[in-house]
Design a protein around this motif. Sequence first.
Motif, PDB file in Angstrom:
ATOM      1  N   ARG A 128       0.844  -1.202   0.000  1.00  0.00           N
ATOM      2  CA  ARG A 128       0.000   0.000   0.000  1.00  0.00           C
ATOM      3  C   ARG A 128       0.878   1.249   0.000  1.00  0.00           C
ATOM      4  O   ARG A 128       2.086   1.162   0.223  1.00  0.00           O
ATOM      5  CB  ARG A 128      -0.960  -0.005   1.170  1.00  0.00           C
ATOM      6  N   GLU A 167      -3.055   7.608   7.491  1.00  0.00           N
ATOM      7  CA  GLU A 167      -1.707   7.553   8.067  1.00  0.00           C
ATOM      8  C   GLU A 167      -0.669   8.057   7.054  1.00  0.00           C
ATOM      9  O   GLU A 167       0.246   7.330   6.655  1.00  0.00           O
ATOM     10  CB  GLU A 167      -1.361   6.144   8.537  1.00  0.00           C
ATOM     11  N   ASN A 265      -5.389  10.719  10.371  1.00  0.00           N
ATOM     12  CA  ASN A 265      -4.943   9.954  11.541  1.00  0.00           C
ATOM     13  C   ASN A 265      -3.428  10.018  11.696  1.00  0.00           C
ATOM     14  O   ASN A 265      -2.694   9.568  10.836  1.00  0.00           O
ATOM     15  CB  ASN A 265      -5.450   8.513  11.500  1.00  0.00           C
ATOM     16  N   GLU A 324      -7.546   4.818  15.790  1.00  0.00           N
ATOM     17  CA  GLU A 324      -7.327   3.387  15.597  1.00  0.00           C
ATOM     18  C   GLU A 324      -6.561   2.825  16.775  1.00  0.00           C
ATOM     19  O   GLU A 324      -5.639   3.466  17.290  1.00  0.00           O
ATOM     20  CB  GLU A 324      -6.466   3.112  14.362  1.00  0.00           C
ATOM     21  N   ASN A 331      -0.742  -7.493  13.263  1.00  0.00           N
ATOM     22  CA  ASN A 331      -0.207  -8.510  12.346  1.00  0.00           C
ATOM     23  C   ASN A 331       1.204  -8.168  11.889  1.00  0.00           C
ATOM     24  O   ASN A 331       1.769  -8.877  11.085  1.00  0.00           O
ATOM     25  CB  ASN A 331      -1.094  -8.581  11.104  1.00  0.00           C
ATOM     26  N   TRP A 332       1.776  -7.051  12.378  1.00  0.00           N
ATOM     27  CA  TRP A 332       2.991  -6.537  11.745  1.00  0.00           C
ATOM     28  C   TRP A 332       4.209  -6.529  12.663  1.00  0.00           C
ATOM     29  O   TRP A 332       5.231  -5.946  12.317  1.00  0.00           O
ATOM     30  CB  TRP A 332       2.736  -5.146  11.173  1.00  0.00           C
ATOM     31  N   PHE A 362      -9.104  -0.182  14.509  1.00  0.00           N
ATOM     32  CA  PHE A 362      -8.919  -0.834  13.231  1.00  0.00           C
ATOM     33  C   PHE A 362      -9.079  -2.310  13.541  1.00  0.00           C
ATOM     34  O   PHE A 362      -8.287  -2.845  14.300  1.00  0.00           O
ATOM     35  CB  PHE A 362      -7.544  -0.585  12.616  1.00  0.00           C
TER      36      PHE A 362
HETATM   37  C1  GLA Z   1      -2.632   1.308  10.549  1.00  0.00           C
HETATM   38  C2  GLA Z   1      -3.513   1.524   9.351  1.00  0.00           C
HETATM   39  C3  GLA Z   1      -4.602   0.509   9.232  1.00  0.00           C
HETATM   40  C4  GLA Z   1      -4.089  -0.859   9.562  1.00  0.00           C
HETATM   41  C5  GLA Z   1      -3.469  -0.854  10.929  1.00  0.00           C
HETATM   42  C6  GLA Z   1      -2.971  -2.209  11.360  1.00  0.00           C
HETATM   43  O1  GLA Z   1      -3.061   1.918  11.668  1.00  0.00           O
HETATM   44  O2  GLA Z   1      -4.062   2.808   9.302  1.00  0.00           O
HETATM   45  O3  GLA Z   1      -5.068   0.560   7.918  1.00  0.00           O
HETATM   46  O4  GLA Z   1      -3.134  -1.218   8.627  1.00  0.00           O
HETATM   47  O5  GLA Z   1      -2.375   0.008  10.914  1.00  0.00           O
HETATM   48  O6  GLA Z   1      -2.412  -2.188  12.645  1.00  0.00           O
END
Ligand code: GLA
Length: 686
Positions: A128, A167, A265, A324, A331-332, A362
């Motif tokens: 993305r 973001e 955000n 959020e 997941n990261w 989120f």
């Molecule tokens: C960010 C993004 C979301 C998502 C979350 C996952 O905050 O804005 O789209 O990817 O991370 O933690």
Amino acid sequence: MSQQATRERGAAQDGAAMATLTARGLVYGCDYNPEQWDRDVWREDVALMREAGVDLVAVNIFGWSHIEPEPGVYDWSGLDEILDLLHANDIRVNLGTGTSSPPPWLSTRHPEILPEQPDGTTRFPGGRQAWCPSSPVYREHALRLVEQVARRYGGHPALALWHVSNELGCHNALCYDEDSAAAFRVWLEARYTSIANLNAAWGTAFWSQRYGAWSEILPPRATLSIGNPAQALDFHRFSSDALLDHYRAETAILREHSSAPVTTNFMVTAHIRNLDYWTWAPEMDLVANDHYLDHRLADPVSELAFAADLTRGLAGGQAWLLMEQATSAVNWQPVNVAKTPGQMTRNSLTHVARGADGVCFFQWRASRQGAEKFHSAMLPHAGTDSAVWEEVVELGATLDRLTEVAGTRVQADVALLFSWEAWWAADSEARFSGDVRYLDQVHAAYRALYDEGVSVAVVRPGGDLTGYRLVVVPSLHLTRDAEAAAVEAFVAAGGHALITFNSGIVDETDSVRLGGYPGAFRDLLGVRSDEIFPLLPGQSVTLSDGATARTWTEHVRTTTAQVHATFADGPVAGGPAITRNAHGAGTAWYVATALDADDLRALVRDVVEQAGASAPGAGLAAQAGGRVEVVRRTAPDRAYLFVINHGTSDVEVPARGLELVTQDRADGVVVVPAGTVRVVREETQP
Ligand code: GLA
């Protein structure tokens, strides 16, 4: 009522946009990605949102390839239906402009929009945010989309808030391609007006870097040796400004077609550092933040509190929105740790205690496919028969009972200075030690205050310090003259300051302040260091008071300061390690080393006490067998005491009034069971 409630200043928000959003109570919301699901799921989703009490839903965050499937061809059918469905169910919409991730057709036709790394390699679509912030082609297409979205939905009755992109700068903040080079040159010309000024500011006499023309200047691309640190610092500033410019461009279009408030955000969270949000915040109608617990950190829980306090600082002390967070695991991270029962509620209410007037997640429904398929959500893969869902519904009910907290302000006697440009400068390649990282030092100082039960306001260097009792300045490597002067004036007027090592070393051009460290603070602190003696990994030193320290020592000589503790061993044995200087009507402390956590905490306890700052949460941890946060939110006519018990035993905290979570009365004491949160509407104000 004390003046504390109105102390934090700095951003332009007047609180009006947030107050409109909370007219019905604290916001409870989520990101919703209906394009990932069939239409029959949408109806179930909306029914369950109502069951949970969700009242603000972010849509069209990643919608571009759906609403503009081919260049200039728009399909609004899905978004029309979703907005109408949400509206029919009395759920407000936080509408994304949809520009965060361009569709494949755009990068196929215009590969020049793709971001480039310092080594010249391209980052491709498939993830993305694959766009260069300075790409005119991307900008043109993005703004065309915003125009369409704003025209179509700018007057929609469900619209409560605009959500610009998503973001901004999460992945693509620093881009090194030709478009960025051209924009960087324009930015530099505006800043320096002449190439001679730029040469002076960047110190290009060093290593034969003198520029003869703007066209010779590049972004700080990969080099064989250490690059020019002043160039890198300016590139950070430029990159933050480039994305802010993008935000402004989208916002200008939204305002032409809509009167709804606009925000984006922020990522005030540990691993993101590329945007100077002090410069962004005044342009938001309300400040919104995304926060995720980061288990790569030594102490994720106190980092969450720090991020919340910093977000409130960005909002100028006004209420803000948690846009959020995760109900459980992300997941990261290398290992994606799930939240234990009650933790999601504690995390959420920590944000609320520290000024958030809304809690969003989120995301709404856990994805089945895609990169985030194992990220938690309000509605997990398991469905409603799950612990997460139960806690989500319960949190919705709790937030309902806290409605009256909206609009109140957080009390704090202690300010902590935080600066993104100091972060960029401190962590540059040209430094004393790679083991000294800015954020670690900020977190260490904050954690000591947090563990001592002290509420902290995070303030921009140079910001108004009136009314605080103590200002803590952790490792402010880059300090502008005006920023040092503000701390000096605060102390001269009777305040206390606690300044830690690696502060005041360089000015805003990253040039060393000559005459001894800590340059900008030398006179205030009454000390002068002639050399830094960093320690190797694993090395430690002992202080005369028995404390242990690591990473950094320096050869300090006092000029007017008194010595509080000396180094008992190590490379500067016998020299001052902690000093205290009377200055005007106040006192300035210097800590010339990285104290271990317990020792820093003991020092902070002393300094807080001497400064006369309040510590509402002091001493509760032993009772709880774990940490307890105590924060007070106030308005002229009311006060709320938040107690968040992270421990394993119940705690008793003095309080009198109605406890809002249980609706029980507290008659002199509120019992806060292990792992829970209680909020007392206090009858007697402090
Ligand atoms: C960010 C993004 C979301 C998502 C979350 C996952 O905050 O804005 O789209 O990817 O991370 O933690």
